[in-house]
Scaffold this active site. Structure first.
Site, PDB file in Angstrom:
ATOM      1  CB  CYS A  58      62.203  72.366  42.464  1.00 41.43           C
ATOM      2  SG  CYS A  58      61.382  74.114  41.819  1.00 41.43           S
ATOM      3  NE  ARG A 141      60.616  73.973  36.392  1.00 44.75           N
ATOM      4  CZ  ARG A 141      60.279  73.474  37.999  1.00 44.75           C
ATOM      5  NH1 ARG A 141      61.390  73.212  38.340  1.00 44.75           N
ATOM      6  NH2 ARG A 141      59.266  73.823  38.369  1.00 44.75           N
TER       7      ARG A 141
END
Ligand code: BEZ
Length: 244
Positions: A58, A141
């Protein structure tokens, strides 16, 4: 009109599909409260989720989004992130990224687009970002490309372990805008400057007519397979804003 967040029930509140209006919500973010998608009318938006703050993949994605934000802005597209972490976690993580993390050529990256806090998972659930088979307490995601009218135009999902491809996100954005602006479709692996398909899939009649009386630059291999050139400069002239 934006409505306050409602309790989410996944059986009565299915995840959006392509062509649906983007579900409305009000949320706190690192840039203040947002009313979505109302605040973004007239702009394209990439609404994306990440699994958790203070995680390595991330972190690389946020640094890349921050570094490439101008490339999205060039096509009138705002970025909005989300995770099921709280605001103080978001702020501390983004400060750490700016002060300590180097990834590729990126360092000192300042994230200035909003990052939504969604501790109650209301927005994540409404958008189908929680996939229990992958992880029931984190968002996958997910990427939603939403157009200036607030319609969901594309959705991409990646698992926890795989960082997103930002060239592909930009390609999707420019491909959608090219299709809208020029009334064409774009073939596999299309990049601006390559031949495009006319007319878009589903309107074969026009292609049949073109077959018997083709424009000079149109090539038809068969009634269903017609292409024409569309120079990258023409696309840039029609679509690009921020960079000019
Ligand atoms: C990461 O971003 O590195 C990550 C987040 C959640 C699970 C696995 C990896």
């Amino acid at each position: 009109m934006t409505v306050p967040n409602q309790p989410v029930n996944s059986s009565t509140s299915p995840m959006p599909r392509l062509g649906d209006p983007a579900p409305e919500f009000v949320a706190n973010t690192t840039q203040g409260e947002i009313h979505f998608p109302e605040d973004y009318r007239g702009r394209w938006v990439i609404l994306f989720s990440h699994p958790a703050d203070f995680t390595p993949v991330c972190t690389t994605e946020f640094m890349t989004f921050a570094a490439r934000e101008g490339e999205f802005a060039r096509y009138n597209c705002a970025l909005v992130g989300l995770s099921v972490d709280g605001l103080y976690s978001h702020i501390a993580w983004l400060r750490t990224i700016k002060e300590k993390i180097r990834f590729r050529d990126y360092e000192g990256m300042e994230v200035s687009f909003p990052l939504i806090e969604d501790i109650g998972m209301k927005v994540a659930t409404r958008y189908g970002m929680i996939m229990p088979g992958e992880d029931s307490t984190k968002a996958v995601r997910a990427v939603f490309v939403i157009d200036p009218k607030g319609t969901v135009r594309a959705m991409l999902y990646y698992p926890l372990s795989l960082g997103r491809n930002f060239d592909e996100l930009l390609r999707v954005l420019v491909g959608l805008q090219t299709a809208d602006q020029f009334g064409v479709a774009t073939p596999a692996d299309w990049r601006p400057g390559e031949r495009v398909i006319i007319p878009p899939a589903g309107s074969c009649g026009t292609a049949k007519e073109r077959m018997s009386n083709p424009d000079a630059d149109v090539e038809c291999a068969d009634w269903f397979f017609c292409t024409k050139p569309l120079p990258a400069a023409e696309i840039e002239l029609a679509l690009a804003t921020g960079g000019r």
